[in-house]
Motif scaffolding. Structure first.
Motif, PDB file in Angstrom:
ATOM      1  N   ARG A  84      -6.318   3.388  68.481  1.00 41.59           N
ATOM      2  CA  ARG A  84      -6.709   3.720  67.114  1.00 41.59           C
ATOM      3  C   ARG A  84      -5.653   3.266  66.104  1.00 41.59           C
ATOM      4  NH1 ARG A  84      -5.184   9.108  69.060  1.00 41.59           N
ATOM      5  NH2 ARG A  84      -3.325   9.747  67.922  1.00 41.59           N
ATOM      6  N   TYR A  85      -4.464   2.999  66.580  1.00 41.75           N
ATOM      7  CA  TYR A  85      -3.415   2.546  65.663  1.00 41.75           C
ATOM      8  C   TYR A  85      -3.477   1.031  65.491  1.00 41.75           C
ATOM      9  CZ  TYR A  85      -1.316   7.151  66.280  1.00 41.75           C
ATOM     10  OH  TYR A  85      -1.092   8.492  66.304  1.00 41.75           O
ATOM     11  N   ASP A  86      -3.028   0.581  64.359  1.00 38.68           N
ATOM     12  CA  ASP A  86      -2.954  -0.837  64.067  1.00 38.68           C
ATOM     13  C   ASP A  86      -1.968  -1.490  65.029  1.00 38.68           C
ATOM     14  OD1 ASP A  86      -2.712  -3.306  63.007  1.00 38.68           O
ATOM     15  OD2 ASP A  86      -2.365  -2.641  60.942  1.00 38.68           O
ATOM     16  N   GLN A  87      -2.373  -2.611  65.598  1.00 42.14           N
ATOM     17  CA  GLN A  87      -1.458  -3.203  66.577  1.00 42.14           C
ATOM     18  C   GLN A  87      -0.285  -3.924  65.935  1.00 42.14           C
ATOM     19  OE1 GLN A  87      -3.019  -6.197  69.089  1.00 42.14           O
ATOM     20  NE2 GLN A  87      -4.702  -6.668  67.722  1.00 42.14           N
ATOM     21  N   PRO A  93       2.771   2.594  68.611  1.00 41.81           N
ATOM     22  CA  PRO A  93       1.652   3.534  68.780  1.00 41.81           C
ATOM     23  C   PRO A  93       0.407   2.897  69.393  1.00 41.81           C
ATOM     24  CG  PRO A  93       2.532   3.620  66.538  1.00 41.81           C
ATOM     25  CD  PRO A  93       3.152   2.441  67.198  1.00 41.81           C
ATOM     26  N   HIS A  94       0.174   1.614  69.106  1.00 43.22           N
ATOM     27  CA  HIS A  94      -1.046   0.974  69.599  1.00 43.22           C
ATOM     28  C   HIS A  94      -1.106   0.996  71.131  1.00 43.22           C
ATOM     29  CE1 HIS A  94      -4.472  -1.714  69.634  1.00 43.22           C
ATOM     30  NE2 HIS A  94      -3.857  -2.439  70.539  1.00 43.22           N
ATOM     31  N   GLN A  95       0.047   0.988  71.745  1.00 43.40           N
ATOM     32  CA  GLN A  95       0.095   1.003  73.201  1.00 43.40           C
ATOM     33  C   GLN A  95      -0.413   2.332  73.759  1.00 43.40           C
ATOM     34  OE1 GLN A  95       4.012   0.086  74.577  1.00 43.40           O
ATOM     35  NE2 GLN A  95       3.549   0.872  76.601  1.00 43.40           N
ATOM     36  N   LEU A 150       6.598  10.500  68.687  1.00 40.25           N
ATOM     37  CA  LEU A 150       5.496  10.752  69.613  1.00 40.25           C
ATOM     38  C   LEU A 150       4.169  10.444  68.948  1.00 40.25           C
ATOM     39  CD1 LEU A 150       6.675  14.337  70.382  1.00 40.25           C
ATOM     40  CD2 LEU A 150       6.934  12.469  71.966  1.00 40.25           C
ATOM     41  N   VAL A 151       3.141  10.343  69.778  1.00 40.61           N
ATOM     42  CA  VAL A 151       1.789  10.092  69.280  1.00 40.61           C
ATOM     43  C   VAL A 151       0.942  11.329  69.541  1.00 40.61           C
ATOM     44  CG1 VAL A 151      -0.280   8.746  69.756  1.00 40.61           C
ATOM     45  CG2 VAL A 151       1.915   7.606  69.554  1.00 40.61           C
ATOM     46  N   PRO A 152       0.240  11.838  68.520  1.00 33.70           N
ATOM     47  CA  PRO A 152      -0.629  13.001  68.742  1.00 33.70           C
ATOM     48  C   PRO A 152      -1.803  12.624  69.649  1.00 33.70           C
ATOM     49  CG  PRO A 152      -0.306  12.575  66.392  1.00 33.70           C
ATOM     50  CD  PRO A 152       0.217  11.400  67.125  1.00 33.70           C
ATOM     51  N   PRO A 153      -2.396  13.596  70.324  1.00 34.77           N
ATOM     52  CA  PRO A 153      -3.495  13.281  71.235  1.00 34.77           C
ATOM     53  C   PRO A 153      -4.759  12.835  70.500  1.00 34.77           C
ATOM     54  CG  PRO A 153      -3.160  15.638  71.141  1.00 34.77           C
ATOM     55  CD  PRO A 153      -2.047  15.018  70.359  1.00 34.77           C
TER      56      PRO A 153
END
Lengths: 297, 1064
Positions: B499-502, B493-495, B539-542
């Motif tokens: 806002r996501y933890d890397q 998700p960080h990619q 998926l990642v939400p906007p």
């Protein structure tokens, strides 16, 4: 179906499935391929034949023998527009449109010209798609032995593609731009000819035969309004603008009347049921896919 | 209907110009051992019988090379269509330019160059074609190609064969309906050609396309000349007898019929025996027809005398209604006895070679990706005709067969790490994600394990020879175990959003579970078990969702459910599971707190994310409108799930979009103080930007396939990255105003776009450093985490210089090995390049995200082709590296541009060699807060070796560039070298990247010199019609006598490279 659901939830714990369980699953899958698939295909064929019958395919040379149906398009709240349309198979053979203009209260009357008919392409397309689906199903009769789940999935995909297309043709009418509507050959069908400030559109939406009348007026060249041509849409609201032959026009008034075609409603129900049957069969196959693809590590 | 079609076609056409053709990106494919699924849906044999083209249900097109003795091997696979290929047709008549056109179920059309798989043109119509035929007409001396298309619409559309624009249509006045089959009758007697078609209701339609009609460019429809019911419902094919030009064959599923081509009267009708369903047929001689069935059997019949114009009994049966008896069967061609399980009916076609060696070829393609060829003999068998002889298959092969025959086998990206003891099949990779910021590839496998591995290192193992071949389990990697069976999807998700933890990596499996991992420690953080089916997508939400949703990932499962799984709360905050059909698309309305689910049947479900309530479920126009409305709000938040090809295309466009955006948005007017004000998003962009030089994209043509991996090298990015690191080299840790000033000065002086970009990057890096210094007393948590990382350092992966590694891999793959012994030696020892194991499968990206990828089997065709031209058999090692320069002109251009521009860049760098200690370190650069690498205590002084060595390295790069720029045509010989395309080079004459620009200019001049005076004259003649008219006005009177000699013209080029001018 309940049974299927249960085995679905059991799959994850199956990594250590015993030999007996595997045998049972295998037997169950063979039953599915041998019996259940054909039962579903039979059911699908019956439903789709019924749907296809509704479309009453014309035999070449005998088109005139098709049943004629009259539909009265109107609405209870307004009586400015009334249309009587005669549908024969996929074509409108006669039309009788009565318009009452709000300003002058003058009644106008339009009919199709002699020997002219308007083909509803949506109905023809839906009919052809159903027949293609039927053709696909008929190639795999009782005697055919399905060997893999993939084979069933492939067949279902092909059938579902045709059925979705058939349904979509009826549920999503073509969206057109206003200049397209103005130059459409439908406008040239009427006697007396439509006046320049009126545009007509005829289409199927779901099971309804719809008639839309647009009253347009030319925009003043020195108008202060921002000219923004509207894109393509099924229905253009008052205020929509367009440009044609270097003149700008605006929709001042829009009227829409419709009437349910009962047999179209039937076909839509048939399409929906068949699609669900197809999907359920695919889901049943999918239950076993994780079992068949399983490889111990 | 027709006008709508035309309009949509036009608008589509205008919007096709895409940026993907602009940047210089080279793909390298690692196919793995499993051939892609290729369920053949349509096929075509080129006129000269050197190629067979097949289209498949998943939307890919495969090009197979064929030798005169009918040996076939697959050469390349073309990507770009998003739905099943419905038809293929040739689109040019001359033999030097082989174009084909393909159409898909979703209305896409594409024009391809067969030689290299370039997409020349593409368009999308509202309706799907089921058949296309090429038609050439002569207008004076000019020959123009037309495509006649029919399908799920009642007209026949006539398209221009080069622009794919709809010119006019053939329309029926009487009972118009879909056309099921069509044939073009060419008449030598009259000047008019006839189009004969049969509609689905069994009405024969005839249109006459005269010369006048061809000239007609307006949208007037052409009405039919004749309309005759022939009572052939369910018509499968119609073909014209080219031998006698007097009869037509119509094949329906239950019978086939022969008609007189003059008045369309029925000559004979033959019912099918038993319950076979005919699917097509053709004339193979004046008196013989071949008819094939749905299950793949074919039969050759001798026509009765009443159908033969040469016979005295011709037309004696006209008017007789009785079905004729079954004519004598000459041959029967059964389907293979060793038939594998086919999942759908095979496709059969007959092709008749009009040139040497005059093959009459029956070709069949099936769902297992197998092609079978039968050469049809002209003579009848000697035995009595009562028992039909069986014709044996002449040649057959499948994609998987071809893959299996390869030696060495086609490499997969982590094959060396996936060996199972006691089995030679490696564990298949089923899902992958590439983390560009770390250069790491994450591979989920079918046994449930997830492998994290440095991407360039593992690619080097697979592609290149070197000392790494001796090490087992190289490169160092980490394995995460947790899933009980196949991993189906991976998400970092960080990619997507900073806002996501890397540290978090999310994986989904067939065991219905979603797992959160910490990739730095390898710990399993949480398992979600909320779905009742295999996880199909993550998926990642906007960006602008509610804070709660922002920390979620969205999971989609095969039980038609969608979940919002909070990574922070470690629980599922919403599960939407009432969908009857598989989920096709997820869209978002963040401002309304809506999650919009589009299902495969066209229904749309609107869910409220906060409450989990179903707001609406709609169909039809409303559904379409809701989906479109979501696009208007957030164009980027669309994720089509249905089809891998869709994903691929989206990924490709998105990638280039992101790259472009990053290049454009880095604008910083002021320095240090303002640097701090920049928001978080900018930082995220920088990270992505700095690592686009290599992107590893996993692809599969079918959902059931294992992943194959494509390495996309962005040449421009590699150059920028190399120069950035070079610029940072002198004093990497201390950021002083002086360095800044210097950078500023450089930017002003050079003024090139590139310099500016580097300058910006330096500033960005500074910004990070300053920020870190100022915000040193970060929250406790951060520190604590860092300490934990320190502890787990033993687990961390090998550190390496990503940029140099990328350049090493890339240069090693591109270099034409084996042409210059001493240079090869310099490359190996001094420059640190490595020789490839075997010829590498490259790809070619063309317009609109269309792509052609060479199959690993391309070398077989290449070897065969070279053996033919050189007259001796070559071994695989002889074509390593240099083989790709003989593939096609477009490929050569791209490769030479890349190799020369990169060699020039490396030449200008200090210590630009791929051997030595500096390769084992991450680039010296101040670490960003929260990066896994522990902060460096001291930066090692840049090791600059002796000036003599430096000189040798520079000389090595210079020699390498020179060889590729000017010596290649001579060294390779023209039979093994396809020269670069002048127009592609000319287009880069003013490329935005200085290095690419210089390479293009040098190459263009070298090529112009090589082709000599006559070649230059030809080029000028060819280009002259496209030059602007003002050239004529200023021309001197002398010019009219004879064209100016091209050589001096070269010196008078008005457009000298002007590096100070920024374009775009």
């Amino acid at each position: 179906m309940l049974n299927q659901q249960r085995s679905l939830s059991e799959i994850p714990k199956m990594s250590g499935a015993s030999q007996a369980e595997r045998a049972v699953l295998e037997e169950e899958f063979n039953w599915l391929l041998k019996e259940e698939v054909h039962a579903v295909l039979k059911q699908l064929q019956d439903i789709l034949k019924e749907a296809s019958r509704r479309f009453s395919m014309p035999t070449p040379g005998l088109e005139s023998q098709l049943k004629q149906e009259n539909f009265i398009l109107g609405s209870s709240t307004m009586d400015q527009v009334k249309g009587v349309l005669t549908l024969q198979g996929e074509a409108l053979t006669q039309a009788d449109i009565t318009l009452k203009t709000a300003k002058s209260n003058q009644v106008m009357h339009f009919a199709f010209r002699e020997e002219k008919q308007w083909k509803l392409q949506q109905i023809q397309d839906a009919r052809n798609h159903v027949n293609q689906a039927l053709h696909l199903l008929s190639s795999r009769d009782e005697s055919y032995r399905f060997k893999t789940g993939a084979e069933v999935n492939k067949l279902m995909d092909a059938v579902m593609l045709q059925l979705t297309r058939a349904r979509n043709r009826l549920t999503t009418p073509a969206s057109m731009t206003l200049p397209e509507l103005a130059t459409s050959s439908l406008m040239k069908m009427f006697s007396p000819p439509m006046p320049g400030d009126i545009m007509v559109n005829l289409y199927i939406n779901l099971s309804k035969l719809c008639l839309t009348i647009y009253h347009i007026h030319a925009m003043q060249p020195n108008t202060t309004k921002n000219f923004r041509p509207s894109g393509s849409s099924v229905l253009h609201n008052p205020g929509a603008m367009f440009e044609m032959n270097n003149a700008k026009f605006e929709v001042s008034h829009m009227q829409k009347v419709e009437c349910v075609v009962p047999w179209l409603n039937d076909t839509l129900v048939f399409f929906t049921i068949s699609l669900q049957l197809c999907q359920q069969l695919k889901d049943k196959i999918a239950v076993f896919s994780s079992f068949w693809n399983y490889r111990p590590f | 209907m027709c006008t709508r079609l035309l309009q949509q076609c036009r608008t589509c056409h205008r919007s096709t110009e895409n940026m993907s053709g602009n940047s210089l990106v080279l793909p390298i494919v690692l196919w793995g051992r499993t051939a892609p699924t290729h369920c053949i849906s349509s096929l075509l044999v080129m006129d000269d019988f050197t190629c067979i083209i097949t289209g498949c249900h998943d939307g890919q097109i495969c090009i197979w090379d064929m030798t005169p003795d009918l040996e076939i091997s697959p050469r390349a696979m073309l990507f770009g269509h998003t739905a099943s290929i419905t038809c293929l047709a040739k689109a040019s008549s001359c033999s030097d330019k082989q174009y084909i056109v393909s159409a898909s179920e979703s209305g896409e059309m594409c024009l391809w160059d067969v030689s290299d798989g370039r997409c020349i043109e593409f368009t999308k119509l509202a309706c799907a074609h089921t058949g296309i035929q090429f038609y050439q007409f002569t207008l004076g001396t000019q020959r123009e190609g037309r495509l006649l298309c029919y399908g799920h619409y009642p007209e026949i559309l006539v398209l221009d064969a080069t622009s794919l624009e709809v010119l006019y249509s053939l329309v029926s006045k009487i009972s118009p309906d879909w056309i099921s089959s069509m044939s073009i009758i060419r008449s030598h007697r009259t000047q008019e050609d006839t189009v004969v078609a049969v509609s689905v209701t069994g009405i024969l339609k005839v249109w006459i396309i005269t010369q006048e009609a061809n000239r007609m460019q307006d949208l007037d429809p052409l009405f039919e000349e004749e309309s005759k019911p022939i009572y052939c419902g369910g018509c499968q094919s119609i073909s014209f007898c080219t031998f006698t030009q007097l009869s037509l064959l119509v094949v329906c599923s239950k019978y086939w019929r022969v008609f007189d081509a003059g008045d369309y009267s029925l000559l004979c009708s033959v019912p099918s025996e038993s319950d076979q369903a005919w699917t097509g047929g053709d004339f193979i001689a004046a008196d013989k027809v071949i008819i094939w069935t749905e299950d793949g059997c074919s039969y050759i019949y001798k026509l009765p005398a009443s159908c033969l114009p040469a016979s005295e009994h011709f037309r004696t049966d006209v008017g007789k209604t009785a079905e004729g008896s079954i004519p004598p069967l000459v041959y029967s061609i059964a389907d293979r006895t060793d038939k594998q399980l086919l999942i759908c009916p095979p496709v059969t076609r007959f092709f008749y070679g009009r040139r040497e060696p005059f093959h009459k070829l029956l070709v069949q393609g099936d769902s297992a990706g197998r092609l079978s060829l039968w050469s049809i003999p002209d003579t009848s068998p000697l035995q009595p005709l009562s028992t039909a002889a069986e014709l044996q298959v002449s040649s057959t092969t499948s994609l998987q067969d071809a893959f299996d025959k390869l030696s060495p086998l086609s490499a997969g990206i982590i094959d060396q790490l996936s060996v199972i003891p006691g089995s030679d099949e490696p564990i298949k990779v089923t899902a992958s994600v590439y983390i560009p910021s770390q250069g790491r590839l994450v591979c989920g496998r079918e046994d449930g394990s997830i492998v994290l591995v440095p991407a360039t290192q593992t690619a080097i193992v697979q592609l290149l020879q070197g000392e790494h071949m001796l090490r087992r389990g190289w490169p160092p990697h980490r394995t995460l175990r947790g899933h009980r069976n196949k991993v189906t999807c991976l998400l970092y998700p960080h990619q997507v959003s900073p806002r996501y933890d890397q540290r978090s990596l999310v994986s989904g499996g067939v065991d219905f579970s979603v797992i959160i991992w910490d990739i730095f420690t390898g710990e399993m953080k949480h398992i979600f078990c909320v779905h009742g089916g295999e996880i199909t997508q993550l998926l990642v939400p906007p960006e602008n969702c509610s804070t709660r949703v922002q920390h979620c990932v969205c999971s989609v499962a095969s039980d038609h459910s969608v979940g919002l799984l909070s990574l922070r709360e470690r629980k599922c905050i919403m599960l939407a599971s009432r969908h009857l059909f598989p989920i096709q698309v997820i869209k978002w309305r963040p401002c309304d707190d809506y999650l919009v689910v589009g299902c495969s049947d066209g229904s749309v479900y609107v869910w409220q994310m906060d409450t989990g309530a179903l707001d609406r479920c709609v169909m039809g126009i409303t559904a379409v409108e809701i989906l479109n409305a979501c696009d208007e709000v957030v164009p980027a938040a669309v994720d089509a799930l249905s089809h891998p090809a869709v994903n691929l295309k989206q990924a490709m466009t998105r990638r280039s979009l992101a790259a472009l955006k990053n290049m454009a948005t880095h604008k910083l007017q002021t320095l240090a103080t303002n640097l701090l004000a920049a928001d978080n998003a900018d930082k995220g962009n920088l990270q992505k930007y700095s690592n686009t030089s290599l992107v590893v994209q996993a692809m599969k043509t079918n959902l059931t396939d294992p992943d194959m991996h494509v390495l996309f090298f962005d040449v421009e990015s590699v150059i920028i990255q190399l120069l950035t690191e070079e610029a940072q080299r002198p004093n990497p840790t201390v950021v002083s105003p002086e360095t800044l000033q210097k950078a500023q000065g450089a930017a002003d002086k050079g003024g090139s776009y590139l310099a500016n970009k580097i300058f910006k990057q330096v500033k960005e890096t500074m910004k990070e450093t300053i920020k870190e210094h100022l915000l040193d007393e970060d929250d406790e948590e951060e520190d604590e985490l860092r300490r934990r990382e320190e502890k787990s350092k033993s687990l961390s992966l090998l550190e390496y210089n990503l940029t140099m590694d990328t350049a090493k891999l890339f240069m090693s793959c591109l270099h034409a090995w084996g042409l210059n012994g001493p240079l090869d030696e310099v490359c190996l020892s001094r420059l640190g390049m490595l020789k490839p194991h075997c010829p590498i499968s490259f790809g070619l990206i063309s317009r609109g995200g269309h792509m052609s990828l060479m199959l690993p089997t391309f070398k077989e065709s290449l070897l065969r082709q070279l053996a033919q031209s050189t007259g001796r058999k070559l071994s695989l090692s002889e074509i390593v590296g240099k083989g790709t320069y003989g593939v096609s002109r477009a490929v050569t251009t791209q490769h030479l541009l890349s190799v020369i521009s990169l060699a020039n860049t490396l030449m200008g760098m200090t210590n630009a060699t791929f051997v030595g200690e500096h390769m084992k370190k991450a680039p010296v650069r101040p670490p960003r807060p929260g990066t896994p690498e522990t902060p460096k205590k001291t930066a090692a002084a840049p090791q600059v070796s002796s000036p003599a060595v430096q000189g040798q390295i520079k000389q090595g790069w210079s020699q390498l560039a020179a060889m590729h720029c000017v010596m290649l045509p001579d060294l390779l010989g023209l039979d093994k070298f396809r020269p670069p395309l002048l127009e592609m080079l000319a287009r880069r004459w003013q490329d935005r990247c200085l290095e690419v620009r210089e390479a293009a200019q040098a190459l263009l001049l070298a090529e112009l010199r090589r082709i000599g005076q006559s070649g230059r004259k030809d080029t000028i003649d060819l280009w002259a019609p496209y030059l602007p008219q003002y050239v004529d006005q200023v021309s001197s009177p002398g010019a009219s006598t004879d064209p100016a000699p091209p050589a001096p013209l070269l010196n008078r080029f008005p457009w000298k490279p002007r590096p100070s001018v920024q374009r775009r």
